[in-house]
Write a protein that holds these residues in place. Structure first.
Motif, mmCIF file in Angstrom:
data_model
loop_
_atom_site.group_PDB
_atom_site.id
_atom_site.type_symbol
_atom_site.label_atom_id
_atom_site.label_comp_id
_atom_site.label_asym_id
_atom_site.label_seq_id
_atom_site.Cartn_x
_atom_site.Cartn_y
_atom_site.Cartn_z
ATOM 1 N N VAL A 1 6.087 -4.122 0.959
ATOM 2 C CA VAL A 1 6.213 -2.805 0.339
ATOM 3 C C VAL A 1 5.996 -2.973 -1.153
ATOM 4 C CG1 VAL A 1 7.841 -0.955 -0.229
ATOM 5 C CG2 VAL A 1 7.721 -1.836 2.107
ATOM 6 N N ARG A 2 5.178 -2.083 -1.705
ATOM 7 C CA ARG A 2 4.887 -2.127 -3.148
ATOM 8 C C ARG A 2 5.479 -0.893 -3.819
ATOM 9 N NH1 ARG A 2 3.141 -4.417 -7.439
ATOM 10 N NH2 ARG A 2 1.773 -3.331 -8.888
ATOM 11 N N VAL A 3 6.226 -1.144 -4.890
ATOM 12 C CA VAL A 3 6.759 -0.066 -5.717
ATOM 13 C C VAL A 3 5.852 -0.006 -6.948
ATOM 14 C CG1 VAL A 3 8.776 0.857 -6.902
ATOM 15 C CG2 VAL A 3 9.090 -0.613 -4.891
ATOM 16 N N GLU B 1 0.154 4.779 4.009
ATOM 17 C CA GLU B 1 -0.597 4.648 2.768
ATOM 18 C C GLU B 1 -0.356 3.256 2.203
ATOM 19 O OE1 GLU B 1 0.470 7.847 0.132
ATOM 20 O OE2 GLU B 1 0.166 9.347 1.703
ATOM 21 N N THR B 2 -1.417 2.673 1.642
ATOM 22 C CA THR B 2 -1.305 1.350 1.046
ATOM 23 C C THR B 2 -1.688 1.422 -0.428
ATOM 24 O OG1 THR B 2 -3.551 0.755 1.734
ATOM 25 C CG2 THR B 2 -1.756 0.153 3.235
ATOM 26 N N ASP C 1 -3.556 -3.397 -3.463
ATOM 27 C CA ASP C 1 -3.099 -4.305 -2.407
ATOM 28 C C ASP C 1 -3.143 -3.562 -1.070
ATOM 29 O OD1 ASP C 1 -1.782 -6.051 -0.698
ATOM 30 O OD2 ASP C 1 -0.011 -6.278 -1.963
ATOM 31 N N GLN C 2 -4.247 -3.707 -0.355
ATOM 32 C CA GLN C 2 -4.445 -2.970 0.888
ATOM 33 C C GLN C 2 -3.438 -3.333 1.979
ATOM 34 O OE1 GLN C 2 -8.421 -3.888 2.188
ATOM 35 N NE2 GLN C 2 -7.880 -5.953 2.816
ATOM 36 N N ASP C 3 -2.696 -4.408 1.805
ATOM 37 C CA ASP C 3 -1.703 -4.814 2.796
ATOM 38 C C ASP C 3 -0.285 -4.390 2.414
ATOM 39 O OD1 ASP C 3 -3.568 -6.025 4.499
ATOM 40 O OD2 ASP C 3 -3.525 -7.865 3.316
ATOM 41 N N PRO D 1 7.047 4.407 2.326
ATOM 42 C CA PRO D 1 8.129 4.412 3.316
ATOM 43 C C PRO D 1 9.055 5.610 3.087
ATOM 44 C CG PRO D 1 8.653 2.866 1.584
ATOM 45 C CD PRO D 1 7.253 3.369 1.315
ATOM 46 N N VAL D 2 9.627 6.123 4.176
ATOM 47 C CA VAL D 2 10.643 7.168 4.055
ATOM 48 C C VAL D 2 12.037 6.575 4.196
ATOM 49 C CG1 VAL D 2 9.129 9.019 4.844
ATOM 50 C CG2 VAL D 2 10.561 7.809 6.514
#
Length: 191
Positions: free
Chosen positions: A72-74, A93-94, A98-100, A105-106
């Motif tokens: 997860v990216r913030v 959505e990515t 960084d496509q991975d 997230p909810v």
């Protein structure tokens, strides 16, 4: 998980290349990279139980749960990390860089441990609160049957809801209710 070990400073592209070749996971925080060590059997058991409970709760909903292998990216705080469980509803959505890495997230779930509890409640929670899509952050205790749910309120404030043994927690982000005892049920114990 145990305390993260500092690796050093890297650009984000260097981190992605490093992470792709590494046998273990690493957290990226504003250019600093930290090794994330393995957890205990209790941590792993609670994470698996929570994933199973969430899988049942998500049936017939347009949502999907991701294990701790899901990064997860913030974007707002330049953090990339691996929550114990992430849930996305609607469309995944990515990150543009960084496509991975999941950016929408909810619901995020962390299993608390002695070595990470302060971080999960403090600095990491502060990062998570900057995710626009995030509606709830659930902390799972290893010490007792207790779930702590932080829910984003109508005006952006974060509210704490707690549930213990014999109680349920309402996960508004996914429109489901889960029983605390289902998370802690352990067929290997004498209870």
């Amino acid at each position: 998980m145990t305390t993260a070990t500092p690796i050093g400073r890297m650009t984000y592209p260097e981190y992605l290349a490093f992470e792709a070749a590494a046998p273990s996971k690493h957290e990226y925080v504003c250019g600093e990279v930290f090794a994330m060590a393995g957890g205990t059997p209790e941590h792993a058991g609670l994470a698996a139980a929570m994933a199973a409970v969430l899988a049942r709760a998500l049936e017939d909903r347009p949502c999907r749960a991701f294990s701790s292998d899901g990064r997860v990216r913030v974007e707002a705080t330049d953090l990339s990390t691996y929550p114990d469980i992430s849930v996305v509803c609607g469309k995944l959505e990515t990150s543009g860089i960084d496509q991975d890495a999941i950016v929408n997230p909810v619901l995020l779930v962390e299993i608390l441990s002695d070595s990470t509890e302060a971080y999960d409640r403090g600095e990491k929670a502060a990062h998570y609160r900057r995710i626009p899509s995030l509606r709830e952050y659930l902390l799972v205790s290893q010490r007792e049957r207790r779930l702590e749910l932080f829910r984003r309120g109508e005006h952006g404030e974060w509210l704490l809801l707690e549930a213990g043994a014999g109680e349920r927690v309402e996960l508004a982000s996914i429109g489901a209710s889960i029983a605390v005892d289902d998370v802690y049920r352990n067929p290997l114990s004498a209870e």
